[in-house]
Design a protein around this motif. Structure first.
Motif, PDB file in Angstrom:
ATOM      1  N   ALA A   1      -5.711  18.261 -10.319  1.00 13.90           N
ATOM      2  CA  ALA A   1      -4.856  17.770 -11.292  1.00 13.90           C
ATOM      3  C   ALA A   1      -6.226  17.130 -11.374  1.00 13.90           C
ATOM      4  N   ARG A   2      -5.600  17.287 -13.231  1.00 12.57           N
ATOM      5  CA  ARG A   2      -6.662  16.775 -14.368  1.00 12.57           C
ATOM      6  C   ARG A   2      -5.662  15.248 -14.956  1.00 12.57           C
ATOM      7  N   GLY A   3      -6.652  14.279 -15.155  1.00 12.66           N
ATOM      8  CA  GLY A   3      -6.289  12.937 -15.397  1.00 12.66           C
ATOM      9  C   GLY A   3      -7.093  12.618 -16.846  1.00 12.66           C
ATOM     10  N   LYS A   4      -6.474  11.825 -17.976  1.00 13.13           N
ATOM     11  CA  LYS A   4      -7.298  11.222 -19.023  1.00 13.13           C
ATOM     12  C   LYS A   4      -6.169   9.879 -19.547  1.00 13.13           C
ATOM     13  N   LEU A   5      -7.098   9.245 -19.487  1.00  8.34           N
ATOM     14  CA  LEU A   5      -6.934   7.668 -19.824  1.00  8.34           C
ATOM     15  C   LEU A   5      -6.984   7.458 -21.732  1.00  8.34           C
ATOM     16  N   LEU A   6      -6.175   8.007 -22.032  1.00  8.74           N
ATOM     17  CA  LEU A   6      -5.887   7.548 -23.429  1.00  8.74           C
ATOM     18  C   LEU A   6      -5.450   6.051 -23.552  1.00  8.74           C
ATOM     19  N   ALA A   7      -5.862   6.205 -25.034  1.00 12.31           N
ATOM     20  CA  ALA A   7      -5.179   4.256 -25.688  1.00 12.31           C
ATOM     21  C   ALA A   7      -3.338   5.144 -26.471  1.00 12.31           C
ATOM     22  N   GLY A   8      -3.289   3.767 -26.607  1.00 13.60           N
ATOM     23  CA  GLY A   8      -2.206   3.386 -27.214  1.00 13.60           C
ATOM     24  C   GLY A   8      -0.468   3.742 -26.498  1.00 13.60           C
ATOM     25  N   ASP A   9       0.936   3.798 -25.761  1.00 18.20           N
ATOM     26  CA  ASP A   9       1.989   4.202 -25.678  1.00 18.20           C
ATOM     27  C   ASP A   9       1.573   5.598 -24.310  1.00 18.20           C
ATOM     28  N   ASP A  10       2.359   5.398 -23.807  1.00 16.79           N
ATOM     29  CA  ASP A  10       3.050   5.941 -22.991  1.00 16.79           C
ATOM     30  C   ASP A  10       4.876   6.399 -23.523  1.00 16.79           C
ATOM     31  N   PRO A  11       4.583   7.831 -23.607  1.00 18.68           N
ATOM     32  CA  PRO A  11       5.861   7.475 -24.295  1.00 18.68           C
ATOM     33  C   PRO A  11       6.417   7.708 -23.512  1.00 18.68           C
ATOM     34  N   ALA A  12       6.538   8.462 -21.777  1.00 22.18           N
ATOM     35  CA  ALA A  12       7.496   8.273 -20.458  1.00 22.18           C
ATOM     36  C   ALA A  12       8.162   7.165 -19.951  1.00 22.18           C
ATOM     37  N   THR A  13       7.195   6.210 -20.859  1.00 22.02           N
ATOM     38  CA  THR A  13       7.702   4.724 -19.632  1.00 22.02           C
ATOM     39  C   THR A  13       8.654   3.558 -21.344  1.00 22.02           C
ATOM     40  N   PRO A  14       9.703   2.348 -20.299  1.00 24.44           N
ATOM     41  CA  PRO A  14      10.020   1.866 -21.548  1.00 24.44           C
ATOM     42  C   PRO A  14       9.108   1.297 -22.062  1.00 24.44           C
ATOM     43  N   GLU A  15       8.078   0.415 -21.717  1.00 30.46           N
ATOM     44  CA  GLU A  15       7.397  -0.314 -22.020  1.00 30.46           C
ATOM     45  C   GLU A  15       6.171   0.074 -23.057  1.00 30.46           C
ATOM     46  N   THR A  16       5.948  -0.776 -23.451  1.00 28.06           N
ATOM     47  CA  THR A  16       4.450  -1.188 -24.616  1.00 28.06           C
ATOM     48  C   THR A  16       3.356  -0.925 -24.171  1.00 28.06           C
ATOM     49  N   GLU A  17       2.663   0.114 -24.572  1.00 21.68           N
ATOM     50  CA  GLU A  17       1.093  -0.250 -23.484  1.00 21.68           C
ATOM     51  C   GLU A  17       0.295   0.322 -24.497  1.00 21.68           C
ATOM     52  N   ALA A  18      -1.152  -0.540 -23.737  1.00 22.21           N
ATOM     53  CA  ALA A  18      -2.210  -0.266 -24.737  1.00 22.21           C
ATOM     54  C   ALA A  18      -2.986   0.756 -24.324  1.00 22.21           C
ATOM     55  N   THR A  19      -2.998   0.786 -22.950  1.00 24.67           N
ATOM     56  CA  THR A  19      -3.712   2.634 -22.363  1.00 24.67           C
ATOM     57  C   THR A  19      -2.884   2.684 -21.257  1.00 24.67           C
ATOM     58  N   TYR A  20      -3.049   4.307 -20.774  1.00 30.31           N
ATOM     59  CA  TYR A  20      -2.533   4.907 -20.033  1.00 30.31           C
ATOM     60  C   TYR A  20      -3.164   6.267 -19.328  1.00 30.31           C
ATOM     61  N   VAL A  21      -2.325   6.318 -18.590  1.00 28.47           N
ATOM     62  CA  VAL A  21      -3.085   8.111 -18.172  1.00 28.47           C
ATOM     63  C   VAL A  21      -2.655   9.006 -18.403  1.00 28.47           C
ATOM     64  N   MET A  22      -2.654  10.026 -18.460  1.00 28.25           N
ATOM     65  CA  MET A  22      -1.577  11.503 -18.598  1.00 28.25           C
ATOM     66  C   MET A  22      -2.390  12.450 -17.621  1.00 28.25           C
ATOM     67  N   TRP A  23      -2.003  12.876 -17.116  1.00 33.83           N
ATOM     68  CA  TRP A  23      -1.835  13.498 -16.189  1.00 33.83           C
ATOM     69  C   TRP A  23      -1.130  15.548 -16.190  1.00 33.83           C
ATOM     70  N   THR A  24      -2.368  16.302 -15.935  1.00 37.53           N
ATOM     71  CA  THR A  24      -1.580  18.079 -16.541  1.00 37.53           C
ATOM     72  C   THR A  24      -0.454  18.210 -14.956  1.00 37.53           C
ATOM     73  N   LYS A  25      -0.341  19.034 -14.940  1.00 38.06           N
ATOM     74  CA  LYS A  25       0.614  19.500 -14.173  1.00 38.06           C
ATOM     75  C   LYS A  25      -0.751  20.352 -13.086  1.00 38.06           C
ATOM     76  N   PRO A  26      -0.639  20.094 -11.881  1.00 38.07           N
ATOM     77  CA  PRO A  26      -1.074  20.102 -10.874  1.00 38.07           C
ATOM     78  C   PRO A  26      -1.537  22.232 -10.965  1.00 38.07           C
ATOM     79  N   GLU A  27      -2.781  22.223 -10.391  1.00 33.80           N
ATOM     80  CA  GLU A  27      -3.363  24.021 -10.781  1.00 33.80           C
ATOM     81  C   GLU A  27      -3.619  24.266  -9.650  1.00 33.80           C
ATOM     82  N   ARG A  28      -3.404  25.336  -8.663  1.00 36.99           N
ATOM     83  CA  ARG A  28      -3.251  25.789  -7.691  1.00 36.99           C
ATOM     84  C   ARG A  28      -4.739  27.064  -7.236  1.00 36.99           C
ATOM     85  N   LEU A  29      -5.397  26.607  -6.295  1.00 37.24           N
ATOM     86  CA  LEU A  29      -6.859  27.744  -6.529  1.00 37.24           C
ATOM     87  C   LEU A  29      -6.947  28.856  -6.107  1.00 37.24           C
ATOM     88  N   THR A  30      -6.223  28.047  -4.796  1.00 39.59           N
ATOM     89  CA  THR A  30      -5.739  29.417  -3.338  1.00 39.59           C
ATOM     90  C   THR A  30      -5.186  29.934  -2.897  1.00 39.59           C
TER      91      THR A  30
END
Length: 703
Positions: A264-293
């Motif tokens: 899985a890949r994550g990225k720290l983004l500036a701004g508010d996470d739309p998935a949470t009710p709080e107002t944030e300065a930064t948050y991590v967005m995660w991709t859907k997990p990827e299976r390799l084998t």
């Protein structure tokens, strides 16, 4: 089990320096100082606890009644606004006062992000249903934006209550995760895990060439991905399998499914996470997990590293017969993956930084956007899916058997028969012809010739011989990779990276067979690899032999039948094909520490890496020494934009043998010069008996 972490990741703080497990994480250390610290920590554990400053401890997993394992932590090397896990932005008060002499704290409005990963058993059970239920573990990630004061945790795997395999008893085996690793680079987070759930995750090998034609074409054209990157040329896909340990003398364990690899890949983004009710300065967005084998072989022991500007690489081992129990005679043996069945290979995959955070704009649209753009689109509320997948897994080592012809009963993977020199001439519409090969192409890299080979069980097989004259007879196994990824700058100013790694590999030279007709283990060698995984074309670093780090063994007993002169190497042996090989002591437990490319180039010594391993004359837990080898560069001829400072040929060695490339046992030559012995306590003679057990039992000597 040992080394369990009961729901706590410990962070030590003193003088505004983050300390993890007693090791100070700050700037670059002098190499020998670093080695000294390692030695002192290993000899005097108590000294590691003598830290200055107040102890700061936080419970991250918060599951005191459950088992928590495999915890590790990394710190990003930049500051963000201090923010609690609730989203509240504000000062953090975990720091000493400015005079650094009192135990008070002063608030600070910024912090460096901390990222930790672990596995946690969310549904502990004691019931046995046809096989030991080792657990219902999931892979978790924790993010702290306030210097460890509070943590926001995410269950990335979410598979502990799922099942992809039904045992013979009818029991749906849980999607148990048994290992997780992670790394950070810039504002990116890369996570990989292995577990028993092998469905979903859109593995690259599962995509249909005809149904995904536009997508494949975009990856080929826009992102310049070649056939080795995109297609399953190494036999990754297949049905998830299992091993029944009842047949190996462990009826209490029973049947266990094979594991597969997820990322899985994550990225720290500036701004508010739309998935949470709080107002944030930064948050991590995660991709859907990827299976390799697929789980057709048993995946284990993932290792990852990332390099800013280049990307990430991961390796793992796959055992075709399932996790091997081992004999439990020493640390790391027995159900750990330290020993493996024949044909266990090290596999690898990678992703570049430029493509790391590209995601689908929508599930049904060909075309990529960045995670930043995805976050800016308020209509996109689901977890994004990676657009450029991890590279199709490739066999790094050459341990699997390649047969001259492929049959339903014993198929060879396509790579055995492919001419990789012309593979780039095959377009997308014709790739299926490679996947369907049942015999070698003309000039096939890994089946340039075929020979009849009598295996130890007495069966004659027609096996492939590679173009550099290796016989792919499937007799050895590779395990326990340790690696670094070191960035460098290409001539055009772009970044790439060298991977520096080694694995343990069984010798399989024993003439005595076990009850299954396999050669009895007589120890391991350490085989070394270094290459740039981000360069196009994979010929030079797939199905590779590597270079042996440990030197030939020195004879210490004139009574030994293979010894001519005490103090000299054992007599050179000759294998069944007529090629020389040396007897070696038993080597394992590789570790390494590396300089940056620029540091190696600008140093007086040219030191690029210290390669560390354990070596002794007794197998599995017996007395051994810690050995060092160095890689050095000559800056008068070294081009840092082209040349690999960690290449095996740069090993600090005064005497080489077989450097002409004609001995298939040592294609890169073998170093006859001794390694640096930094412990010097190896047993040189054992009068207590003639076997491993009695000799090992005699140490340490009481008097």
């Amino acid at each position: 089990m040992q080394g369990k972490t009961r729901g706590i990741v410990r962070l030590f703080q003193s003088n505004k320096i983050l300390r993890i497990g007693g090791t100070i994480m700050k700037g670059k250390k002098f190499l020998w100082s670093f080695l000294t610290v390692i030695m002192l920590l290993s000899m005097t554990v108590g000294a590691a606890l003598a830290e200055d400053g107040d102890l700061f401890r936080k419970n991250i997993s918060k599951t005191p009644d459950n088992e928590t394992e495999k915890a590790a932590i990394y710190m990003m090397d930049f500051y963000v606004p201090a923010q609690a896990s609730t989203g509240l932005v504000g000062p953090v008060d975990n720091y000493l006062l400015a005079d650094e002499t009192t135990s008070g704290y002063v608030a600070r409005n910024y912090a460096k992000p901390l990222v930790t990963a672990w596995i946690d058993d969310l549904h502990p059970v004691d019931e046995i249903k046809g096989g030991v239920t080792f657990g219902h573990f999931d892979a978790f990630i924790g993010i702290s934006l306030d210097d460890g004061t509070s943590w926001k945790t995410t269950n990335l795997s979410r598979s502990s209550d799922l099942s992809s395999f039904i045992l013979q008893t009818g029991y749906a085996y849980p999607g148990d995760v048994h290992n997780v690793v992670h790394q950070v680079f810039n504002d990116n987070i890369f996570v990989a895990w292995v577990g028993k759930y092998c469905e979903g995750g859109t593995p690259l090998y599962s995509l249909k060439l005809d149904e995904e034609a536009d997508y494949f074409a975009d990856l080929e054209e826009t992102y310049e991905k070649d056939a080795v990157y995109l297609y399953d040329l190494f036999g990754v896909g297949g049905a998830q399998s299992s091993v029944d340990y009842k047949d190996q003398g462990f009826p209490e364990v029973g049947e266990i499914p094979f594991s597969c690899v997820w990322t899985a890949r994550g990225k720290l983004l500036a701004g508010d996470d739309p998935a949470t009710p709080e107002t944030e300065a930064t948050y991590v967005m995660w991709t859907k997990p990827e299976r390799l084998t697929s789980g057709r072989r048993d995946a284990n022991l993932p290792a990852v590293d990332c390099a800013a500007g280049a990307g990430c690489i991961m390796t793992w081992q796959e055992d075709p017969e399932g996790l091997r129990p081992g004999q439990g005679l020493g640390p790391g043996e027995g159900w750990s993956g330290a020993v493996a069945n024949q044909q266990t290979d090290i596999w690898y995959s990678h992703i570049s930084q430029a493509e790391f955070d590209l995601v689908f704009a929508t599930e049904d649209t060909v075309g990529a956007i960045t995670m930043t753009d995805y976050a800016a689109d308020i209509t996109l509320t689901t977890m994004p899916k990676p657009y450029v997948p991890m590279a199709a897994p490739v066999r790094l080592t050459d341990n699997a058997m390649c047969k001259g012809t492929s049959t339903d009963k014993s198929p060879s993977a396509p790579y055995c028969y492919i001419d990789f020199d012309t593979i780039d001439d095959i377009d997308h519409t014709n790739i299926q012809t490679l996947l369907d090969l049942e015999a070698p192409e003309a000039d096939a890299d890994f089946c340039a010739d075929q020979v009849d080979w009598l295996n130890p069980g007495g069966t004659t097989l027609k096996l492939c011989v590679t173009e550099d004259n290796r016989l792919l007879n499937g007799r050895v196994a590779a395990t326990r990779v340790r690696l670094n990824l070191k960035p460098y700058t290409l001539a055009d100013g772009t970044k790439s990276a060298w991977v520096v790694m080694a694995a343990e590999e069984s010798k399989a030279l024993g003439e005595v067979l076990d009850e299954d007709g396999d050669p009895i283990d007589i120890g391991k060698d350490i085989w070394y690899y270094s290459f740039d995984p981000f360069k196009t074309g994979a010929d030079e670093f797939m199905v590779n032999q590597g270079g042996m780090l440990n030197q030939p063994a020195v004879c210490k007993d004139e009574a030994d039948e293979h010894c001519t002169t005490v103090g000299e190497f054992y007599d050179v042996q000759v294998d069944a094909r007529g090629f020389d090989y040396y007897l070696t002591e038993i080597s394992r437990r590789f570790a390494l520490t590396t300089n940056s490319v620029s540091a190696a180039v600008n140093s007086e010594s040219g030191l690029s890496a210290i390669l560390i391993y354990k070596q002794g004359i007794i197998n599995q837990g017996g007395p051994a020494d810690i050995m060092l080898r160095r890689t050095l560069i000559d800056d008068t001829v070294f081009d840092p934009a082209v040349d690999n400072p960690f290449a095996f040929e740069n090993l600090d060695c005064a005497e080489w043998a077989y450097t002409d490339g004609f001995n298939p046992n040592y294609l890169q030559g073998v170093c006859l010069s001794p390694a640096i012995n930094i412990t010097g306590t190896t047993i040189v003679r054992c009068d207590a008996g003639s076997d491993n057990d009695t000799c090992a039992a005699a140490f340490p000597i009481d008097d």
